[in-house]
Enzyme design. Structure first.
Site, mmCIF file in Angstrom:
data_model
loop_
_atom_site.group_PDB
_atom_site.id
_atom_site.type_symbol
_atom_site.label_atom_id
_atom_site.label_comp_id
_atom_site.label_asym_id
_atom_site.label_seq_id
_atom_site.Cartn_x
_atom_site.Cartn_y
_atom_site.Cartn_z
ATOM 1 N N CYS A 2 0.736 -1.188 -0.059
ATOM 2 C CA CYS A 2 0.013 -0.038 0.151
ATOM 3 C C CYS A 2 0.689 1.362 0.060
ATOM 4 O O CYS A 2 1.840 1.361 0.655
ATOM 5 C CB CYS A 2 -0.846 0.101 1.022
ATOM 6 S SG CYS A 2 -2.247 -1.329 1.250
ATOM 7 N N ARG A 27 3.996 -0.040 -4.786
ATOM 8 C CA ARG A 27 3.573 -0.764 -3.456
ATOM 9 C C ARG A 27 2.454 -1.580 -3.458
ATOM 10 O O ARG A 27 2.283 -2.307 -2.462
ATOM 11 C CB ARG A 27 3.537 0.423 -2.318
ATOM 12 C CG ARG A 27 4.852 1.300 -2.372
ATOM 13 C CD ARG A 27 4.720 2.304 -1.296
ATOM 14 N NE ARG A 27 4.456 1.624 -0.059
ATOM 15 C CZ ARG A 27 5.421 1.386 1.028
ATOM 16 N NH1 ARG A 27 6.813 1.520 0.587
ATOM 17 N NH2 ARG A 27 5.384 0.894 1.990
ATOM 18 N N TRP A 74 -2.478 -2.762 -1.717
ATOM 19 C CA TRP A 74 -2.168 -4.363 -1.860
ATOM 20 C C TRP A 74 -3.161 -4.987 -0.885
ATOM 21 O O TRP A 74 -3.038 -4.840 0.206
ATOM 22 C CB TRP A 74 -0.576 -4.520 -1.650
ATOM 23 C CG TRP A 74 -0.123 -5.715 -2.003
ATOM 24 C CD1 TRP A 74 -0.110 -6.407 -3.042
ATOM 25 C CD2 TRP A 74 -0.192 -6.967 -1.021
ATOM 26 N NE1 TRP A 74 0.301 -7.610 -2.976
ATOM 27 C CE2 TRP A 74 0.265 -8.037 -1.893
ATOM 28 C CE3 TRP A 74 -0.396 -6.939 0.362
ATOM 29 C CZ2 TRP A 74 0.593 -9.295 -1.157
ATOM 30 C CZ3 TRP A 74 0.099 -8.156 1.043
ATOM 31 C CH2 TRP A 74 0.292 -9.297 0.259
ATOM 32 N N ASN A 100 -1.806 1.573 5.714
ATOM 33 C CA ASN A 100 -0.831 0.773 5.137
ATOM 34 C C ASN A 100 -0.535 -0.252 6.333
ATOM 35 O O ASN A 100 -0.117 0.301 7.519
ATOM 36 C CB ASN A 100 0.352 1.557 4.682
ATOM 37 C CG ASN A 100 1.545 0.375 4.359
ATOM 38 O OD1 ASN A 100 1.230 -0.721 4.073
ATOM 39 N ND2 ASN A 100 2.813 0.840 4.426
ATOM 40 N N GLY A 101 -0.731 -1.473 6.195
ATOM 41 C CA GLY A 101 -0.506 -2.510 7.135
ATOM 42 C C GLY A 101 -1.430 -3.293 7.719
ATOM 43 O O GLY A 101 -2.513 -3.482 6.864
ATOM 44 N N GLU A 484 17.746 -17.320 -8.543
ATOM 45 C CA GLU A 484 17.350 -16.101 -8.770
ATOM 46 C C GLU A 484 16.735 -16.040 -10.034
ATOM 47 O O GLU A 484 15.659 -15.232 -10.371
ATOM 48 C CB GLU A 484 18.382 -15.141 -8.558
ATOM 49 C CG GLU A 484 18.169 -13.765 -9.147
ATOM 50 C CD GLU A 484 17.271 -12.874 -8.305
ATOM 51 O OE1 GLU A 484 16.709 -13.308 -7.299
ATOM 52 O OE2 GLU A 484 16.944 -11.683 -8.600
ATOM 53 N N LYS A 488 12.812 -14.656 -10.762
ATOM 54 C CA LYS A 488 12.551 -13.653 -11.805
ATOM 55 C C LYS A 488 11.568 -14.045 -12.822
ATOM 56 O O LYS A 488 10.321 -13.396 -13.014
ATOM 57 C CB LYS A 488 13.749 -13.007 -12.588
ATOM 58 C CG LYS A 488 14.666 -12.393 -11.874
ATOM 59 C CD LYS A 488 14.200 -10.949 -11.414
ATOM 60 C CE LYS A 488 13.895 -10.697 -10.183
ATOM 61 N NZ LYS A 488 14.659 -10.245 -9.075
ATOM 62 N N GLU A 491 7.665 -14.619 -11.052
ATOM 63 C CA GLU A 491 7.133 -13.493 -10.771
ATOM 64 C C GLU A 491 6.776 -12.569 -11.983
ATOM 65 O O GLU A 491 5.805 -11.838 -11.818
ATOM 66 C CB GLU A 491 7.835 -12.568 -9.677
ATOM 67 C CG GLU A 491 9.089 -11.959 -10.081
ATOM 68 C CD GLU A 491 9.561 -11.008 -9.174
ATOM 69 O OE1 GLU A 491 11.019 -10.991 -9.042
ATOM 70 O OE2 GLU A 491 8.952 -10.438 -8.262
ATOM 71 N N HIS A 507 18.560 -36.558 -8.061
ATOM 72 C CA HIS A 507 17.822 -37.250 -6.978
ATOM 73 C C HIS A 507 16.561 -36.678 -7.192
ATOM 74 O O HIS A 507 15.777 -36.840 -6.007
ATOM 75 C CB HIS A 507 18.332 -36.558 -5.908
ATOM 76 C CG HIS A 507 19.821 -36.938 -5.432
ATOM 77 N ND1 HIS A 507 20.527 -38.077 -5.075
ATOM 78 C CD2 HIS A 507 20.961 -35.866 -5.853
ATOM 79 C CE1 HIS A 507 21.627 -37.804 -5.161
ATOM 80 N NE2 HIS A 507 22.126 -36.773 -5.613
ATOM 81 N N LYS A 607 6.066 -4.017 -3.964
ATOM 82 C CA LYS A 607 7.433 -3.851 -3.928
ATOM 83 C C LYS A 607 8.029 -3.935 -2.379
ATOM 84 O O LYS A 607 8.886 -4.628 -2.144
ATOM 85 C CB LYS A 607 7.627 -2.476 -4.567
ATOM 86 C CG LYS A 607 9.278 -2.186 -4.526
ATOM 87 C CD LYS A 607 10.026 -3.009 -5.728
ATOM 88 C CE LYS A 607 11.330 -2.758 -5.635
ATOM 89 N NZ LYS A 607 12.151 -3.773 -6.392
HETATM 90 C C1 F6R Z 1 11.904 -10.249 -6.283
HETATM 91 C C2 F6R Z 1 11.945 -9.348 -5.248
HETATM 92 C C3 F6R Z 1 11.584 -9.847 -3.846
HETATM 93 C C4 F6R Z 1 12.451 -9.053 -2.768
HETATM 94 C C5 F6R Z 1 12.072 -9.527 -1.385
HETATM 95 C C6 F6R Z 1 12.662 -8.682 -0.527
HETATM 96 O O1 F6R Z 1 12.152 -9.618 -7.413
HETATM 97 O O2 F6R Z 1 12.044 -8.074 -5.436
HETATM 98 O O3 F6R Z 1 11.756 -11.093 -3.594
HETATM 99 O O4 F6R Z 1 13.616 -9.367 -3.063
HETATM 100 O O5 F6R Z 1 10.474 -9.074 -1.237
HETATM 101 O O6 F6R Z 1 12.564 -7.426 -0.302
HETATM 102 P P1 F6R Z 1 13.463 -6.326 0.174
HETATM 103 O O7 F6R Z 1 15.002 -6.554 -0.349
HETATM 104 O O8 F6R Z 1 12.998 -5.161 0.130
HETATM 105 O O9 F6R Z 1 13.541 -6.681 1.816
#
Ligand code: F6R
Length: 612
Positions: A2, A27, A74, A100-101, A484, A488, A491, A507, A607
């Protein structure tokens, strides 16, 4: 999770509110809404879906108002509908709240309020706060700030709340607990927001708020108190980010822009980190040589992409500094009884500095006596504020939900920590450190080289757009890179994707391979233990079962069995992840575009993840 923005001042409020929401949409984008400070009754408009839906609804029917609050959501409590969108109002339509929260005791609160005659419109936890504030404001003779202090004492959970009342529409009141809120100080106008990006076009002067601080904002002044009403002296700081950094700058998506910003981000994170005596300069760690030598172990706490940076920290720090490193998913850490004490150094890695899982794990470690070092990209955010020391990465604002440049700079930052510890523990000499540091300094131009030759990879990716599943293989430091790459792709492209350690394939996971399954293999840079040859065997194993294998390999590597080869510049083994990740970011980006997905705002995500 949010985004929140508040404005009071001299201009029509709709402009800074909508602009602010646009900057905060990363957000959360389940719904958007505003409340404008029109006298007698507030003007409220809110719509499910992205900000564009709200803008379309607003059209030209915007009343004149010089104050207001705005929210981009969100969803947690209650689905992403118009009714559940913020702001939420009291029954008279005079008081509006955005949040937010999570309000953890909202069910009890709602029952109490309903028994006192309040009628609820939504399924959210937030609406209870609007009704509660309405009652408390009356009992405090119309003082919204006093009502907010009283309400915050009653509420449990994490929250940033902003409220406005039509009887005094130029006053905006905010409070924060375990959730971000910053104030922007303008000339005859003031701002509040979850993130400075919301008001960076208007002012570079910001004030950070502490836990349980209540801020009252008018066009000409702000005042801050604690929950008892004691005045708090504002801590002002200058925002160093440039407004243009938060814009797309000619790229089709923020993510692509951020991928291309990586050479600079990595270079900026390295600036000034080696002195003329070949010493790593990390004064902000605040650890004496003795304390470093006494360390028993390091625990890295992080989530998602930052966790993958943490995995790489383990390889580098254990190799260079000869100290045990454990890497933990922050969300799991405090639910067992982790063995940590005052000789444990905890490194909390977080781009946003607001991730609730990481924050809670950090607090747990702190209460057990550990020393906390944050690696963070966001100035004055909660995680660095609650840590003993902070090493800032210099990625600049990362707007796209999928993390790219923040990841590379996190890796650089933890490598610098590893080199510093190695030097202080007298494991590496100055000359050895300088040698490694010089290799790090070459990374920006090598990343540039990858980006300059990325077009064939983009074309190749489009050919896989109809695949249902992609597997990633890595060994040693290539394993976190594989994880990683898979994260990517999940998501952004909404595809089944998994990363595996090459040796684990036999395995179980090899059963996933069928005719035409794309497999991306990161060929290790190292011949040590025959690692590269072992990966070449893994490539043959999946190929024999019908996989199409894309191999990420260094220029000088001999590759066999590949369907396609993506070349990256040569680099020492530990540094290879910084290069090998880049094509995987491009692969996920291109796949998302080819599948028609929203690259910068993938579905169901946000984010900054400020709920546990
Ligand atoms: C994936 C991504 C998330 C963040 C995770 C931690 O692309 O961005 O997996 O890495 O939510 O976020 P931070 O680094 O802000 O604690």
């Amino acid at each position: 999770m949010c985004g929140i923005v508040g404005y009071t001042g001299k201009q029509s409020a709709i402009t800074p509110l909508i602009e602010g929401l646009r900057r905060l949409e990363y957000r959360g984008y389940d719904s958007a809404g505003i409340a404008l400070g029109t006298p007698n009754k507030l003007f409220i408009e809110k719509r499910a879906g992205k900000l564009a839906n709200l803008e379309a609804e607003l059209g030209v029917k915007i009343p004149t108002a010089q104050s207001g609050i705005g929210h981009t959501r969100w969803a947690t409590h209650g689905g992403p509908t118009d009714r559940n969108a913020h702001p939420h109002v009291d029954n008279e339509g005079k008081l509006a709240v955005i949040h937010n929260g999570i309000i953890e005791n909202y069910t009890q609160l709602r029952t109490e309020l309903e028994s006192r005659g309040h009628k609820f419109e939504s399924e959210t936890d937030t609406e209870s706060v609007a009704h509660l504030l309405s009652d408390l404001r009356k009992s405090h003779k119309g003082d919204l700030s006093a009502a907010m202090r009283e309400a915050a004492k009653y509420l449990r959970g994490s929250f940033t709340l902003l409220a406005i009342h039509s009887d005094a529409p130029t006053i905006i009141v905010g409070v924060r607990r375990n959730s971000p809120l910053v104030v922007g100080l303008g000339d005859g106008e003031n701002f509040m927001a979850s993130d400075v990006a919301a008001f960076i076009d208007y002012t570079k002067r910001a004030v950070e708020l502490g836990q349980d601080h209540v801020v009252t904002m008018t066009p000409s002044a702000i005042s801050i108190t604690d929950l008892e009403g004691n005045a708090v002296v504002p801590k002002e700081y200058e925002i160093t980010w440039d407004a243009s950094a938060a814009q797309k700058g000619g790229f089709s998506h923020f993510m692509l822009k951020e991928i291309f910003e990586q050479p600079k981000a990595v270079a900026d994170t390295l600036v000034g980190r080696l002195d003329e005596n070949n010493h790593i300069v990390l004064d902000e760690l605040h650890l004496s040589k003795q304390e470093i030598q006494n360390l028993k172990k390091i625990v890295v706490l992080a989530c998602g992409t930052a966790y993958h940076a943490g995995m790489l920290a383990k390889y580098a720090i254990e190799k260079w500094a000869k100290i045990t490193v454990e890497v933990e998913l922050a969300s799991e850490f405090r639910y067992r009884d982790p063995l940590i004490d005052s000789q444990t150094l905890v490194i909390a890695i977080s781009q946003s500095g607001e991730t609730m899982d990481t924050l809670m794990a950090l607090r747990h470690a702190k209460s057990a006596g550990a020393r906390i070092l944050a690696v963070c990209n966001t100035n004055s955010s909660t995680i660095p504020r609650e840590s003993d020391a902070v090493l800032y990465t210099h990625a600049g604002p990362e707007i796209a939900v999928a993390s790219t440049k923040a990841f590379l700079t996190q890796v650089i930052a933890v490598y610098l920590i590893g080199l510093h510890l190695a030097q202080e523990r007298v494991v590496l000499t100055g000359v050895q450190v300088k040698e490694i540091f010089n290799e790090l300094l070459e990374l920006p131009s090598k990343i540039e080289q990858i980006l300059e030759t990325v077009e064939p990879l983009r074309e190749l990716t489009r050919g896989f757009a109809q695949s249902t599943s992609v597997l990633f293989l890595g060994r040693n430091v290539g394993f976190p890179v594989a994880l990683e790459g898979a994260l990517k792709l999940k998501e952004l492209a909404y595809m089944h994707a998994e990363g595996f350690a090459g040796g684990e394939l036999k395995h179980g996971p090899i059963a996933l391979i069928e005719e035409g399954t794309p497999v991306i293999a990161i060929l290790p840079a190292s011949h040590e233990h025959g690692l590269d040859e072992k990966m070449l065997s893994n490539i043959q194993e999946v190929k024999a079962r019908g996989a199409l294998v894309i191999v990420i390999a260094q220029e000088s590597a001999v590759v066999t069995g590949a369907t396609h080869i993506i070349r990256i510049p040569d680099a020492p083994s530990l540094l290879q992840p910084v290069l090998a990740t880049v094509p995987l970011q491009v692969f996920a980006y291109e796949m998302a575009v080819a599948r028609g997905n929203d690259v910068d705002q993938p579905r169901n995500l946000a984010k900054s993840v400020t709920v546990e």
